[in-house]
Scaffold this motif. Structure first.
Motif, PDB file in Angstrom:
ATOM      1  N   UNK A 145      -2.112  -6.182   3.864  1.00 52.27           N
ATOM      2  CA  UNK A 145      -1.063  -4.994   4.207  1.00 52.27           C
ATOM      3  C   UNK A 145      -1.792  -3.667   3.372  1.00 52.27           C
ATOM      4  N   UNK A 146      -1.709  -2.533   4.038  1.00 52.23           N
ATOM      5  CA  UNK A 146      -2.154  -1.218   3.414  1.00 52.23           C
ATOM      6  C   UNK A 146      -1.776  -0.208   4.244  1.00 52.23           C
ATOM      7  N   UNK A 147      -0.587   0.469   3.679  1.00 53.63           N
ATOM      8  CA  UNK A 147       0.345   1.296   4.419  1.00 53.63           C
ATOM      9  C   UNK A 147       1.038   2.421   3.616  1.00 53.63           C
ATOM     10  N   UNK A 148       1.302   3.713   4.128  1.00 56.08           N
ATOM     11  CA  UNK A 148       2.218   4.555   3.482  1.00 56.08           C
ATOM     12  C   UNK A 148       3.722   4.488   3.877  1.00 56.08           C
ATOM     13  N   UNK A 149       3.962   3.406   4.699  1.00 52.27           N
ATOM     14  CA  UNK A 149       5.154   3.083   5.192  1.00 52.27           C
ATOM     15  C   UNK A 149       5.728   3.343   6.659  1.00 52.27           C
ATOM     16  N   UNK A 150       6.606   3.555   6.997  1.00 51.35           N
ATOM     17  CA  UNK A 150       7.135   3.850   8.384  1.00 51.35           C
ATOM     18  C   UNK A 150       6.587   5.100   8.900  1.00 51.35           C
TER      19      UNK A 150
ATOM     20  N   UNK B  92      -5.240  -0.832   8.987  1.00 51.76           N
ATOM     21  CA  UNK B  92      -6.240   0.288   8.549  1.00 51.76           C
ATOM     22  C   UNK B  92      -5.472   1.505   8.137  1.00 51.76           C
ATOM     23  N   UNK B  93      -5.716   1.856   6.996  1.00 53.96           N
ATOM     24  CA  UNK B  93      -5.023   3.040   6.278  1.00 53.96           C
ATOM     25  C   UNK B  93      -5.601   4.470   6.919  1.00 53.96           C
ATOM     26  N   UNK B  94      -6.626   4.145   7.348  1.00 51.11           N
ATOM     27  CA  UNK B  94      -7.401   5.683   7.840  1.00 51.11           C
ATOM     28  C   UNK B  94      -6.744   5.883   9.228  1.00 51.11           C
ATOM     29  N   UNK B  95      -5.939   5.086   9.792  1.00 52.21           N
ATOM     30  CA  UNK B  95      -5.256   5.299  10.921  1.00 52.21           C
ATOM     31  C   UNK B  95      -3.927   5.796  10.563  1.00 52.21           C
ATOM     32  N   UNK B  96      -3.562   7.031  10.272  1.00 55.61           N
ATOM     33  CA  UNK B  96      -2.224   7.655  10.062  1.00 55.61           C
ATOM     34  C   UNK B  96      -1.627   6.851   8.984  1.00 55.61           C
ATOM     35  N   UNK B  97      -2.596   6.709   7.936  1.00 52.59           N
ATOM     36  CA  UNK B  97      -1.955   6.225   6.677  1.00 52.59           C
ATOM     37  C   UNK B  97      -1.635   4.856   6.885  1.00 52.59           C
ATOM     38  N   UNK B  98      -1.987   3.958   7.851  1.00 57.93           N
ATOM     39  CA  UNK B  98      -1.437   2.654   7.918  1.00 57.93           C
ATOM     40  C   UNK B  98      -0.116   2.538   8.320  1.00 57.93           C
TER      41      UNK B  98
ATOM     42  N   UNK C 208       1.707 -18.460   5.326  1.00 52.97           N
ATOM     43  CA  UNK C 208       1.620 -17.014   5.422  1.00 52.97           C
ATOM     44  C   UNK C 208       1.246 -16.432   4.181  1.00 52.97           C
ATOM     45  N   UNK C 209       0.070 -16.047   4.191  1.00 51.83           N
ATOM     46  CA  UNK C 209      -0.592 -15.288   3.057  1.00 51.83           C
ATOM     47  C   UNK C 209      -0.688 -13.709   3.181  1.00 51.83           C
ATOM     48  N   UNK C 210      -0.011 -13.157   2.048  1.00 52.62           N
ATOM     49  CA  UNK C 210      -0.346 -11.691   2.294  1.00 52.62           C
ATOM     50  C   UNK C 210      -0.978 -11.220   1.188  1.00 52.62           C
ATOM     51  N   UNK C 211      -1.969 -10.376   1.591  1.00 50.30           N
ATOM     52  CA  UNK C 211      -3.096  -9.593   0.600  1.00 50.30           C
ATOM     53  C   UNK C 211      -2.588  -8.049   0.658  1.00 50.30           C
ATOM     54  N   UNK C 212      -2.314  -7.648  -0.720  1.00 53.10           N
ATOM     55  CA  UNK C 212      -1.690  -6.320  -0.799  1.00 53.10           C
ATOM     56  C   UNK C 212      -2.763  -5.278  -1.270  1.00 53.10           C
ATOM     57  N   UNK C 213      -3.179  -4.418  -0.548  1.00 50.27           N
ATOM     58  CA  UNK C 213      -4.249  -3.647  -0.769  1.00 50.27           C
ATOM     59  C   UNK C 213      -3.843  -2.158  -1.129  1.00 50.27           C
ATOM     60  N   UNK C 214      -4.483  -1.142  -1.573  1.00 52.22           N
ATOM     61  CA  UNK C 214      -3.972  -0.091  -1.849  1.00 52.22           C
ATOM     62  C   UNK C 214      -4.155   1.057  -0.804  1.00 52.22           C
ATOM     63  N   UNK C 215      -2.863   1.782  -0.430  1.00 47.08           N
ATOM     64  CA  UNK C 215      -1.472   1.387  -1.026  1.00 47.08           C
ATOM     65  C   UNK C 215      -0.967   0.383  -0.206  1.00 47.08           C
ATOM     66  N   UNK C 216       0.202   0.050  -0.698  1.00 51.13           N
ATOM     67  CA  UNK C 216       1.257  -0.755   0.074  1.00 51.13           C
ATOM     68  C   UNK C 216       2.629  -0.270  -0.281  1.00 51.13           C
TER      69      UNK C 216
END
Length: 307
Positions: free
Chosen positions: A162-167, A128-134, A196-204
């Motif tokens: 996946x949806x994250x700004x990184x570490x 969830x990107x809304x939680x500290x940028x994922x 194992x299927x990965x869905x890349x969402x904005x942003x990853x």
């Protein structure tokens, strides 16, 4: 009891007082500037009807749209130390966590659930990107590892959004250690013979792209998603060159072989279900693979490639 004081005056005051109007009734399309009524947007899975722009959605919305009948069972995740480095910048890390939890209703950036798509049981992990940028910290790392363990335990495919700004910088080296941990967890799923299927969402981006987000059997991206390690602005400043149009976007990456499919949000459930049936050798799957979608598909998965 004074009738004028107790009834007339409050009635007049309520009529004259400014009315509060919710600010989120209308949503502006980032691409066209068109205003869309929020209920119409929600009914369309947070996709702008005219432009097709995919808005960000929460982890709970994602699971509700994705799972059969919107039903799923949340998996309890291990607890981790809240602030191991006692980190503080402009605010305390613990205060940031508290605000994000109140805002999202989540314990951390990743939600893990058991459910089914087209009657096929799966384990799903959603950032969830809304939680500290994922951002990927110890709790998010534990969630990915738990999702992998549940997939092996229940012998189910693992689908990760996946949806994250990184570490997460507030956890320093402890967040970076989640890269090898999640990589080992993904290998555990593959050794069990499970898809194992990965869905890349904005942003990853960032460390997520450098670990579990790029280790899938099939990589699917939503249209227009930003996918990469460093952002385009950082790259431009480093190499001092103008990047190509659409660089690091889903469509560009599919053209250059980094992403297998670009799939509209409305088609994700059906597409992933068909892919899983093929990978699991389920009866009746072969004839349906050619319907994966108009935006592209790996040649190896086309029916004629198997002949």
């Amino acid at each position: 009891m004074n009738w004028i004081t107790n009834y007339v005056r409050p009635k007049i005051s309520s009529l004259l007082a400014p009315r509060e109007t919710p600010e989120n009734l209308w949503i502006k399309c980032p691409e066209t500037g068109e205003m869309v009524f929020h209920k119409d947007l929600e009914a369309n899975q947070q996709v702008i009807p005219s432009s097709g722009h995919h808005m960000r959605i929460t982890a709970k919305e994602r699971l509700r749209f994705f799972m059969d009948e919107g039903a799923y069972e949340s998996v309890e995740l291990p607890k981790v130390p809240l602030d191991p480095l006692k980190f503080r910048d402009e605010r305390r890390y613990t205060d940031r966590l508290k605000d994000s939890r109140a805002k999202t209703g989540l314990e951390d950036a990743v939600l893990v659930a058991l459910g089914a798509i087209e009657a096929l049981p799966i384990v799903a992990a959603v950032q969830d990107f809304s939680f500290m940028g994922g951002s990927l910290g110890m709790a998010a790392g534990e969630a990915i590892v738990t999702a992998a363990e549940k997939a092996v335990e229940h012998h189910r495919p693992l689908v990760l959004f996946a949806g994250s700004g990184g570490a997460r910088m507030q956890e320093g080296i402890l967040s970076l250690m989640q890269l090898p941990r999640t990589t080992v967890a993904v290998e555990m799923v593959k050794e069990a013979g499970l898809p194992y299927i990965v869905v890349l969402t904005n942003p990853t981006t960032g460390g997520v792209t450098a670990s579990y987000a790029m280790l899938g059997d099939v990589h699917i991206a939503e249209p227009g998603a930003l996918i990469g390690f460093a952002g385009p602005r950082v790259i431009e400043q480093t190499i001092r060159e103008k990047l190509p149009e659409g660089f690091q976007r889903s469509e560009y990456l599919m053209e250059h072989g980094m992403v297998d499919l670009v799939v509209h949000r409305h088609e994700l459930k059906g597409t992933i279900a068909r892919l899983l049936k093929v990978l699991l050798h389920r009866e009746g799957a072969a004839g349906a693979v050619g319907e994966v979608g108009p935006l592209g598909e790996p040649e190896a998965l086309r029916p004629e490639a198997a002949e």
